[in-house]
Write a protein that holds these residues in place. Structure first.
Motif, PDB file in Angstrom:
ATOM      1  N   MET A   1      36.529 -11.005 -21.867  1.00  0.00           N
ATOM      2  CA  MET A   1      35.198 -11.164 -22.432  1.00  0.00           C
ATOM      3  C   MET A   1      35.174 -10.761 -23.902  1.00  0.00           C
ATOM      4  SD  MET A   1      32.416  -9.963 -19.600  1.00  0.00           S
ATOM      5  CE  MET A   1      32.015 -11.034 -18.233  1.00  0.00           C
ATOM      6  N   MET A   2      34.188 -11.289 -24.602  1.00  0.00           N
ATOM      7  CA  MET A   2      33.969 -10.923 -25.987  1.00  0.00           C
ATOM      8  C   MET A   2      32.600 -10.258 -26.118  1.00  0.00           C
ATOM      9  SD  MET A   2      32.946 -14.571 -27.729  1.00  0.00           S
ATOM     10  CE  MET A   2      34.245 -15.486 -26.861  1.00  0.00           C
ATOM     11  N   GLU A   3      32.378  -9.633 -27.238  1.00  0.00           N
ATOM     12  CA  GLU A   3      31.092  -9.004 -27.505  1.00  0.00           C
ATOM     13  C   GLU A   3      30.562  -9.521 -28.842  1.00  0.00           C
ATOM     14  OE1 GLU A   3      29.173  -4.508 -27.964  1.00  0.00           O
ATOM     15  OE2 GLU A   3      30.982  -4.842 -26.759  1.00  0.00           O
ATOM     16  N   PHE A   4      29.269  -9.831 -28.859  1.00  0.00           N
ATOM     17  CA  PHE A   4      28.658 -10.328 -30.092  1.00  0.00           C
ATOM     18  C   PHE A   4      27.168 -10.005 -30.075  1.00  0.00           C
ATOM     19  CE2 PHE A   4      28.770 -13.744 -26.962  1.00  0.00           C
ATOM     20  CZ  PHE A   4      27.458 -14.196 -26.940  1.00  0.00           C
TER      21      PHE A   4
ATOM     22  N   SER B   1      31.306  -8.873 -32.808  1.00  0.00           N
ATOM     23  CA  SER B   1      31.320  -7.412 -32.822  1.00  0.00           C
ATOM     24  C   SER B   1      32.621  -6.864 -33.399  1.00  0.00           C
ATOM     25  CB  SER B   1      31.119  -6.872 -31.401  1.00  0.00           C
ATOM     26  OG  SER B   1      31.289  -5.473 -31.374  1.00  0.00           O
ATOM     27  N   ASP B   2      32.473  -5.781 -34.137  1.00  0.00           N
ATOM     28  CA  ASP B   2      33.648  -5.085 -34.666  1.00  0.00           C
ATOM     29  C   ASP B   2      34.485  -4.471 -33.553  1.00  0.00           C
ATOM     30  OD1 ASP B   2      33.110  -5.599 -37.364  1.00  0.00           O
ATOM     31  OD2 ASP B   2      31.717  -3.906 -37.496  1.00  0.00           O
ATOM     32  N   LEU B   3      33.902  -4.349 -32.358  1.00  0.00           N
ATOM     33  CA  LEU B   3      34.627  -3.746 -31.243  1.00  0.00           C
ATOM     34  C   LEU B   3      35.538  -4.739 -30.530  1.00  0.00           C
ATOM     35  CD1 LEU B   3      31.692  -1.667 -29.690  1.00  0.00           C
ATOM     36  CD2 LEU B   3      33.459  -0.884 -31.300  1.00  0.00           C
ATOM     37  N   ASN B   4      35.444  -6.031 -30.908  1.00  0.00           N
ATOM     38  CA  ASN B   4      36.239  -7.041 -30.229  1.00  0.00           C
ATOM     39  C   ASN B   4      37.727  -6.855 -30.483  1.00  0.00           C
ATOM     40  OD1 ASN B   4      34.769  -8.830 -28.641  1.00  0.00           O
ATOM     41  ND2 ASN B   4      33.956  -9.907 -30.409  1.00  0.00           N
ATOM     42  N   GLU B   5      38.511  -7.041 -29.444  1.00  0.00           N
ATOM     43  CA  GLU B   5      39.953  -7.148 -29.602  1.00  0.00           C
ATOM     44  C   GLU B   5      40.373  -8.615 -29.640  1.00  0.00           C
ATOM     45  OE1 GLU B   5      41.867  -4.921 -26.562  1.00  0.00           O
ATOM     46  OE2 GLU B   5      40.859  -3.036 -27.067  1.00  0.00           O
TER      47      GLU B   5
ATOM     48  N   VAL C   1      31.026 -20.439 -40.764  1.00  0.00           N
ATOM     49  CA  VAL C   1      31.579 -19.135 -40.402  1.00  0.00           C
ATOM     50  C   VAL C   1      31.919 -18.408 -41.701  1.00  0.00           C
ATOM     51  CG1 VAL C   1      33.388 -17.898 -39.154  1.00  0.00           C
ATOM     52  CG2 VAL C   1      32.540 -20.088 -38.269  1.00  0.00           C
ATOM     53  N   THR C   2      31.368 -17.217 -41.866  1.00  0.00           N
ATOM     54  CA  THR C   2      31.627 -16.436 -43.074  1.00  0.00           C
ATOM     55  C   THR C   2      32.329 -15.132 -42.726  1.00  0.00           C
ATOM     56  OG1 THR C   2      29.417 -15.429 -42.975  1.00  0.00           O
ATOM     57  CG2 THR C   2      29.661 -17.410 -44.315  1.00  0.00           C
TER      58      THR C   2
ATOM     59  N   THR D   1      37.787 -16.873 -35.421  1.00  0.00           N
ATOM     60  CA  THR D   1      37.024 -15.795 -36.047  1.00  0.00           C
ATOM     61  C   THR D   1      37.723 -14.458 -35.848  1.00  0.00           C
ATOM     62  OG1 THR D   1      35.659 -15.250 -34.102  1.00  0.00           O
ATOM     63  CG2 THR D   1      34.900 -17.067 -35.520  1.00  0.00           C
ATOM     64  N   GLU D   2      37.240 -13.490 -36.595  1.00  0.00           N
ATOM     65  CA  GLU D   2      37.712 -12.115 -36.473  1.00  0.00           C
ATOM     66  C   GLU D   2      36.515 -11.196 -36.286  1.00  0.00           C
ATOM     67  OE1 GLU D   2      39.998 -11.068 -39.880  1.00  0.00           O
ATOM     68  OE2 GLU D   2      41.663 -12.433 -39.397  1.00  0.00           O
ATOM     69  N   PRO D   3      36.726  -9.985 -35.770  1.00  0.00           N
ATOM     70  CA  PRO D   3      35.623  -9.030 -35.668  1.00  0.00           C
ATOM     71  C   PRO D   3      34.922  -8.863 -37.023  1.00  0.00           C
ATOM     72  CG  PRO D   3      37.512  -8.213 -34.468  1.00  0.00           C
ATOM     73  CD  PRO D   3      37.984  -9.443 -35.188  1.00  0.00           C
TER      74      PRO D   3
END
Length: 307
Positions: free
Chosen positions: A164-167, A239-243, A138-139, A258-260
């Motif tokens: 849900m998450m987005e990726f 995704s950067d849109l993830n909360e 993970v980077t 992880t983080e967005p």
């Protein structure tokens, strides 16, 4: 000369039945083979006060232990085998499993047949299979923040959240799709009968050089499991849109939050695991018995029916 003159004993959980099988192996094999006990298994024996009965054996930590044996016998369930596989794969020591768990997809020998089955293997009557592992990193902003290896699967999941998450998914540098779901299971053929199967993925013969990707509760019905070549380079971009702050786990261990914007890279590990099975090992028979597949009785009856 025996096929495996130097034998090491391993365990990862301290259950009475595990200790009983360790003790039996020491008693049954000690006279004819050079035995060594890995430190954690030795600690289980000691805590059960079984070593006060005259059992004498050398004890070593994992790395020194692996350098001094020709075969490791693991007593426990599939989870214990997953742990031992991750620890031992780089040492090129084959593993034989004694099943003290529930399903036993990886540990072939049952407790009531330890003696004859293990002696058969040690006499040279066995099948060896190679299983590949996945390695992941993970980077974040180009810097690695976590890594791990897995014999079964690498899973991106939301942790305790129910959202849900987005990726985005890439394979060999090619964009595959963007996805909203509860996560993604990336599994080896070995892991295709585990969590990936529960998620609706296909069963892969363990001899296949392939990886299966299984979406977890995807938001669209068009998101389906996909099987890709084993040498594929898999990349998941959070995704950067993830909360959410999704987690990455390897065989249910090594949790990395992880983080967005983080990138998860997954590929086949170069070093493969060597598994030892009894000579009558049959993957399809294991699936029938463990998964409750139908038997041949009905087919035989139909074939023998008079016209």
């Amino acid at each position: 000369m025996p096929s495996f003159p130097r034998i090491g004993l391993m365990a990862r959980v301290q259950y009475p039945e595990v200790v009983d099988s360790l003790r039996y192996l020491i008693s049954d094999l000690g006279a004819d083979h050079s035995l060594m006990v890995e430190a954690r298994a030795a600690a289980f024996l000691k805590e059960e006060s079984l070593d006060d009965e005259g059992i004498d054996y050398p004890v070593c930590e994992c790395q020194e232990f692996a350098d001094c044996i020709d075969l490791a016998i693991l007593v426990g369930g599939d989870g214990s085998m997953l742990s031992a596989a991750r620890e031992m794969v780089d040492f090129d020591v084959p593993l034989l499993g004694i099943n003290r768990g529930r399903l036993g997809f990886l540990n072939d020998i049952y407790p009531d047949e330890i003696g004859p089955r293990v002696r058969e293997v040690l006499a040279g009557n066995y099948i060896e299979s190679s299983r590949f592992l996945l390695e992941t990193a993970v980077t974040r902003n180009g810097t690695e923040i976590g890594a791990g290896i897995a014999l079964n699967d690498v899973v991106l999941h939301p942790g305790q959240s129910v959202r849900m998450m987005e990726f985005e998914l890439y394979i060999d540098g090619h964009f595959v799709n963007s996805q909203r779901s509860d996560g993604l299971i990336v599994a080896t053929p070995t892991g295709s009968t585990a969590y990936a199967l529960s998620g609706g993925g296909p069963i892969l013969n363990p001899d296949l050089d392939a990886i299966v990707l299984v979406p977890m509760n995807p938001h669209t019905l068009s998101s389906r499991p996909i099987v890709v070549p084993g040498n594929s380079e898999i990349e998941i971009r959070v995704s950067d849109l993830n909360e959410l702050h999704p987690f990455v786990t390897c065989d249910g261990q090594n949790h990395v939050e992880t983080e967005p914007g983080d990138v998860i890279s997954i590929r086949k590990k170069a070093k493969q695991l060597r598994l030892i099975h009894p000579s009558d090992h049959n993957f399809y028979e294991i699936c029938r018995s463990k998964l409750g597949w139908g038997s041949r009785v009905g087919a035989i009856h139909r074939n023998n029916k008079n016209p």
